[in-house]
Design a protein around this motif. Structure first.
Motif, PDB file in Angstrom:
ATOM      1  N   ILE A  27       0.702  -1.176   0.105  1.00  0.00           N
ATOM      2  CA  ILE A  27      -0.015   0.036  -0.037  1.00  0.00           C
ATOM      3  C   ILE A  27       0.844   1.231  -0.045  1.00  0.00           C
ATOM      4  O   ILE A  27       1.871   1.311   0.705  1.00  0.00           O
ATOM      5  N   ILE A  28       0.617   2.153  -0.947  1.00  0.00           N
ATOM      6  CA  ILE A  28       1.492   3.388  -0.944  1.00  0.00           C
ATOM      7  C   ILE A  28       0.567   4.764  -0.645  1.00  0.00           C
ATOM      8  O   ILE A  28      -0.636   4.627  -0.666  1.00  0.00           O
ATOM      9  N   VAL A  29       1.066   5.643  -0.113  1.00  0.00           N
ATOM     10  CA  VAL A  29       0.207   6.993   0.491  1.00  0.00           C
ATOM     11  C   VAL A  29       1.159   8.198  -0.183  1.00  0.00           C
ATOM     12  O   VAL A  29       2.226   8.151  -0.243  1.00  0.00           O
ATOM     13  N   LYS A  30       0.221   9.245  -0.150  1.00  0.00           N
ATOM     14  CA  LYS A  30       0.610  10.556  -0.204  1.00  0.00           C
ATOM     15  C   LYS A  30       0.169  11.295   1.076  1.00  0.00           C
ATOM     16  O   LYS A  30      -0.844  10.957   1.245  1.00  0.00           O
ATOM     17  N   ALA A  31       1.042  11.903   1.938  1.00  0.00           N
ATOM     18  CA  ALA A  31       0.640  12.055   3.340  1.00  0.00           C
ATOM     19  C   ALA A  31       1.352  13.468   3.982  1.00  0.00           C
ATOM     20  O   ALA A  31       2.592  13.554   3.215  1.00  0.00           O
ATOM     21  N   VAL A  32       0.962  13.993   4.994  1.00  0.00           N
ATOM     22  CA  VAL A  32       1.593  14.803   5.762  1.00  0.00           C
ATOM     23  C   VAL A  32       1.809  14.064   7.083  1.00  0.00           C
ATOM     24  O   VAL A  32       0.735  13.739   7.586  1.00  0.00           O
ATOM     25  N   TYR A  33       2.935  14.214   7.700  1.00  0.00           N
ATOM     26  CA  TYR A  33       3.262  13.597   9.082  1.00  0.00           C
ATOM     27  C   TYR A  33       3.935  14.626   9.974  1.00  0.00           C
ATOM     28  O   TYR A  33       4.763  15.150   9.562  1.00  0.00           O
ATOM     29  N   LEU A  34       3.297  14.870  11.305  1.00  0.00           N
ATOM     30  CA  LEU A  34       3.898  15.638  12.037  1.00  0.00           C
ATOM     31  C   LEU A  34       3.928  14.989  13.481  1.00  0.00           C
ATOM     32  O   LEU A  34       3.123  14.329  13.978  1.00  0.00           O
ATOM     33  N   LYS A  35       5.222  15.116  14.126  1.00  0.00           N
ATOM     34  CA  LYS A  35       5.523  14.779  15.551  1.00  0.00           C
ATOM     35  C   LYS A  35       5.769  16.004  16.147  1.00  0.00           C
ATOM     36  O   LYS A  35       7.042  16.322  16.038  1.00  0.00           O
ATOM     37  N   ILE A  36       4.763  16.354  17.309  1.00  0.00           N
ATOM     38  CA  ILE A  36       5.041  17.478  17.919  1.00  0.00           C
ATOM     39  C   ILE A  36       4.844  17.344  19.461  1.00  0.00           C
ATOM     40  O   ILE A  36       4.162  16.784  19.919  1.00  0.00           O
ATOM     41  N   PRO A  37       5.766  17.941  20.146  1.00  0.00           N
ATOM     42  CA  PRO A  37       5.797  17.982  21.585  1.00  0.00           C
ATOM     43  C   PRO A  37       4.560  18.352  22.165  1.00  0.00           C
ATOM     44  O   PRO A  37       3.887  19.558  21.649  1.00  0.00           O
ATOM     45  N   LEU A  38       3.788  17.781  22.963  1.00  0.00           N
ATOM     46  CA  LEU A  38       2.321  17.987  23.395  1.00  0.00           C
ATOM     47  C   LEU A  38       2.347  19.594  24.083  1.00  0.00           C
ATOM     48  O   LEU A  38       1.208  20.181  23.779  1.00  0.00           O
ATOM     49  N   GLU A  39       3.205  19.946  24.783  1.00  0.00           N
ATOM     50  CA  GLU A  39       3.177  21.276  25.182  1.00  0.00           C
ATOM     51  C   GLU A  39       2.855  22.485  24.159  1.00  0.00           C
ATOM     52  O   GLU A  39       2.536  23.546  24.409  1.00  0.00           O
ATOM     53  N   VAL A  40       3.458  22.226  22.866  1.00  0.00           N
ATOM     54  CA  VAL A  40       3.234  23.299  21.725  1.00  0.00           C
ATOM     55  C   VAL A  40       2.372  22.774  20.534  1.00  0.00           C
ATOM     56  O   VAL A  40       2.277  23.423  19.546  1.00  0.00           O
ATOM     57  N   ALA A  41       1.829  21.716  20.816  1.00  0.00           N
ATOM     58  CA  ALA A  41       0.925  21.117  19.709  1.00  0.00           C
ATOM     59  C   ALA A  41      -0.252  21.926  19.464  1.00  0.00           C
ATOM     60  O   ALA A  41      -0.870  22.308  20.754  1.00  0.00           O
ATOM     61  N   ASN A  42      -0.951  22.235  18.414  1.00  0.00           N
ATOM     62  CA  ASN A  42      -2.119  22.910  18.331  1.00  0.00           C
ATOM     63  C   ASN A  42      -2.842  22.025  17.338  1.00  0.00           C
ATOM     64  O   ASN A  42      -2.964  22.794  15.944  1.00  0.00           O
ATOM     65  N   PRO A  43      -3.523  21.159  17.532  1.00  0.00           N
ATOM     66  CA  PRO A  43      -4.289  20.405  16.593  1.00  0.00           C
ATOM     67  C   PRO A  43      -5.318  21.130  15.524  1.00  0.00           C
ATOM     68  O   PRO A  43      -5.226  20.798  14.363  1.00  0.00           O
ATOM     69  N   GLU A  44      -5.952  21.924  16.132  1.00  0.00           N
ATOM     70  CA  GLU A  44      -6.865  22.849  15.256  1.00  0.00           C
ATOM     71  C   GLU A  44      -5.944  23.676  14.219  1.00  0.00           C
ATOM     72  O   GLU A  44      -6.385  23.589  12.949  1.00  0.00           O
ATOM     73  N   ILE A  45      -5.014  24.311  14.395  1.00  0.00           N
ATOM     74  CA  ILE A  45      -4.336  25.024  13.401  1.00  0.00           C
ATOM     75  C   ILE A  45      -3.688  24.042  12.433  1.00  0.00           C
ATOM     76  O   ILE A  45      -3.660  24.082  11.336  1.00  0.00           O
ATOM     77  N   ILE A  46      -3.180  22.973  12.885  1.00  0.00           N
ATOM     78  CA  ILE A  46      -2.611  21.706  11.897  1.00  0.00           C
ATOM     79  C   ILE A  46      -3.484  21.240  11.088  1.00  0.00           C
ATOM     80  O   ILE A  46      -3.353  21.183   9.756  1.00  0.00           O
ATOM     81  N   LYS A  47      -4.806  20.955  11.570  1.00  0.00           N
ATOM     82  CA  LYS A  47      -5.880  20.468  10.607  1.00  0.00           C
ATOM     83  C   LYS A  47      -6.313  21.328   9.699  1.00  0.00           C
ATOM     84  O   LYS A  47      -6.409  21.243   8.444  1.00  0.00           O
TER      85      LYS A  47
END
Length: 175
Positions: A27-47
């Motif tokens: 299976i192959i994909v085109k994707a965006v991947y992020l690994k962010i420290p919890l204290e600076v992560a902002n899921p709404e901005i990323i989405k």
């Protein structure tokens, strides 16, 4: 002296005539991947930044990823094996195909990091591989075919030149 330029039309023509040879084994994909420290992560901005392919948003996503992410990859323009991305999250996935069909955004976290994957596109095992995925292989095949033809032409030219100038003789040896 050999022409090493392979045009996109040549690649597409070869792909079309040999498409059955290019069925996916993974299976192959085109994707965006992020690994962010919890204290600076902002899921709404990323989405928000990964929702569409607006160049301005993608530039902001690049900035965000460079500034805050421990790991950041944007595989929008190239296909990669799905396990390269999905193995990066702490969640265990047993059926990748089913998982990809049901999830465009994959969010997960552990005690230290927030993980986010946006699946832009995917192809499953057994489907015809996209031409972009096999383009390098096709380019090498076409170059090798050209090289063999070029070497045969050189060989023929040397033979003809030798015959014309009587530089060699051909002996028939009977056993």
């Amino acid at each position: 002296k050999m022409d090493t330029t392979i045009r996109a039309e040549e690649i597409n023509a070869y792909y079309e005539s040999h498409q059955s040879a290019y069925n996916l084994k993974n299976i192959i994909v085109k994707a965006v991947y992020l690994k962010i420290p919890l204290e600076v992560a902002n899921p709404e901005i990323i989405k928000h930044l990964t929702m569409d392919e607006d160049p301005q948003k993608l530039a902001q996503l690049d900035e965000y990823g460079i500034q805050y992410a421990k790991a950041y990859d944007r595989f929008n323009d190239k296909w990669i094996n799905s396990s390269q991305v999905l193995n990066q999250i702490p969640e265990e996935i047993t059926d990748e195909e089913r998982f990809l069909r049901r999830n465009k955004f994959i969010e997960s976290s552990d005690t230290d990091y927030y993980y986010f994957i946006c699946i832009r596109d995917f192809r499953v095992q057994g489907q015809a591989a996209p031409v972009e995925y096999v383009e390098a292989d096709i380019r090498n095949i076409l170059l090798n075919e050209r090289k063999v033809k070029f070497l045969r032409n050189i060989e023929d030219d040397i033979y003809k030149e030798g015959l014309a100038s009587n530089k060699f003789k051909i002996y028939n040896i009977q056993k």
